[in-house]
Structures are given as C-alpha cells and as structure tokens.
Motif scaffolding. Structure first.
Motif, mmCIF file in Angstrom:
data_model
loop_
_atom_site.group_PDB
_atom_site.id
_atom_site.type_symbol
_atom_site.label_atom_id
_atom_site.label_comp_id
_atom_site.label_asym_id
_atom_site.label_seq_id
_atom_site.Cartn_x
_atom_site.Cartn_y
_atom_site.Cartn_z
ATOM 1 N N LYS A 70 -50.960 1.716 -62.610
ATOM 2 C CA LYS A 70 -49.635 2.213 -63.860
ATOM 3 C C LYS A 70 -49.695 1.449 -64.080
ATOM 4 O O LYS A 70 -49.386 0.273 -64.388
ATOM 5 N N VAL A 71 -48.583 1.758 -65.360
ATOM 6 C CA VAL A 71 -47.301 0.650 -65.761
ATOM 7 C C VAL A 71 -46.148 0.741 -66.357
ATOM 8 O O VAL A 71 -45.842 1.820 -66.129
ATOM 9 N N GLU A 72 -44.794 -0.442 -66.032
ATOM 10 C CA GLU A 72 -43.865 0.018 -66.203
ATOM 11 C C GLU A 72 -43.579 -0.130 -67.499
ATOM 12 O O GLU A 72 -43.327 -0.458 -68.031
ATOM 13 N N VAL A 73 -42.801 1.212 -67.476
ATOM 14 C CA VAL A 73 -42.071 1.123 -69.117
ATOM 15 C C VAL A 73 -40.832 1.535 -69.710
ATOM 16 O O VAL A 73 -40.638 2.555 -68.695
ATOM 17 N N ALA A 74 -39.970 1.085 -69.242
ATOM 18 C CA ALA A 74 -38.114 1.325 -70.294
ATOM 19 C C ALA A 74 -38.219 1.860 -68.768
ATOM 20 O O ALA A 74 -37.327 3.369 -67.851
ATOM 21 N N GLY A 75 -38.658 1.705 -67.588
ATOM 22 C CA GLY A 75 -37.722 2.341 -65.909
ATOM 23 C C GLY A 75 -38.627 3.539 -65.724
ATOM 24 O O GLY A 75 -38.863 3.798 -64.547
ATOM 25 N N ARG A 76 -39.844 3.734 -66.533
ATOM 26 C CA ARG A 76 -40.395 4.433 -65.753
ATOM 27 C C ARG A 76 -41.620 4.186 -65.722
ATOM 28 O O ARG A 76 -42.591 2.976 -65.464
#
Length: 196
Positions: A70-76
């Motif tokens: 997973k990546v976390e981007v902009a709280g997603r």
C-alpha cells in the motif's frame, strides 16, 4: 460489505479493518473500496514493468514495489500496480508514505478513479514526482510530471521513451508491453498479406 461499514471510517479504522480481510481494499478517505479483478493483460503489463524497473534500479537506493504493498497519499490508501520509493523502510512495513513515481494500468472499471481521483491524490502528495497511467488495450501512456507547483501532462505512444529522471531510468514504452498481443480489427490479422 456489511452495514457497520456504511458510516465513514478514519484511516486508522480502515487499516485495522483491512488487516482482518481476505481481499484487498483501497480507502477513498471515507470507506473501503474493493479492488476489481485483474485481466491477463493488466497483470502482464504490471509484471513486465516491475521486472524492467527492478533490473534498472538494482544496486541503487530506490526500489520498485507493488501491487500488493500500500501507499498512503492524501489520507487515502491505494495499491498502485507499481511504484518506486527511495527511502529505507523496515521489512515488516505494509504502508509506504513517500512514493516517488507511481504507475497505474487502466482498467475499464477504474478509469475515472485512475485518471481523476488518484491524479488529485498523487498531486497532493509532495514525494510523488511523476504519475504514469498505462493503457491496457494499446501501447500508450499519459505521464504527469511535477514542475514546481504545476503538473505537466505528456502522452506517449509505441515509439516513445518513458523517461523517469527522478530515479535515473529510461524505458522504451513498447518494452513494457512485450508480452501482450493486442486484438486487431476483424479481418486484419498480423502476418497475413491482404488478398489482391
């Protein structure tokens, strides 16, 4: 999805919930979104891309990852088909917060999400310098590159080079599609001369 999941979740709640699931889910900032099934073409493009990047990045500080990390981007939370990260992480890490280059292979059911929602999320993530959207049904890509506060889009086709200067890599775009045979229009078969 059960009734308990209809109310908005926090990122922490999602991560705890997803740990208990058999399938993978992305998090759109409010709720889990089940990942669609892949096609053979989708997996072949992603697999070839990861293999090419692995060879080019071997021995550098950058590493190719995906599609199960997973990546976390902009709280997603997103599961890109491939991404490159250049930071050191512990072996048991499941979420990467600083991808540098992100790749998505388009699918009919995810086109809007990949072209609009994820583009906005990747633009809002300072570590992401380049976002590459790869076509599944033909050799082609749309590349979004960060230039200061702006993003510049470039379209690539079969004869073009996919330049990734942030990680010191260049790939012929056609090489990413090496193991794919595209459908041709009816009556137009490769290798067969038309009747005269």
């Amino acid at each position: 999805m059960n009734v308990a999941l209809r109310k908005p979740m926090t990122l922490g709640q999602f991560l705890a919930w997803e740990e208990r699931q058999e399938l993978r889910f992305e998090f759109d900032g409010l709720r889990p979104v089940a990942l669609p099934d892949s096609t053979v073409a989708h997996e072949a493009i992603g697999g070839t891309l990861r293999a090419l990047l692995y060879e080019k990045l071997r021995g550098t500080r950058c590493h190719v990852r995906g599609p199960t990390l997973k990546v976390e981007v902009a709280g997603r939370i997103r599961y890109p088909d491939a991404f490159v990260s250049c930071s050191t992480v512990a072996p048991n890490t499941t979420v990467i917060g600083d991808p540098v280059v992100v790749f998505e292979v388009l699918s009919p059911g995810t086109s809007r999400t990949d072209r609009i929602e994820k583009l906005i999320e990747y633009q809002a993530t300072p570590s992401v310098q380049r976002y590459v959207i790869l076509e599944q049904d033909s050799i082609g890509a749309t590349v979004f590159a960060r230039h200061g506060a702006d993003w510049v889009a470039t379209a690539l086709t079969e004869g073009d080079i996919l330049a990734l200067p942030e990680i010191g890599v260049e790939l012929p775009l056609a090489a990413v599609y090496t193991d794919i045979t595209f459908a041709t229009p009816e009556g137009d078969r490769e290798g067969v001369e038309p009747a005269v």
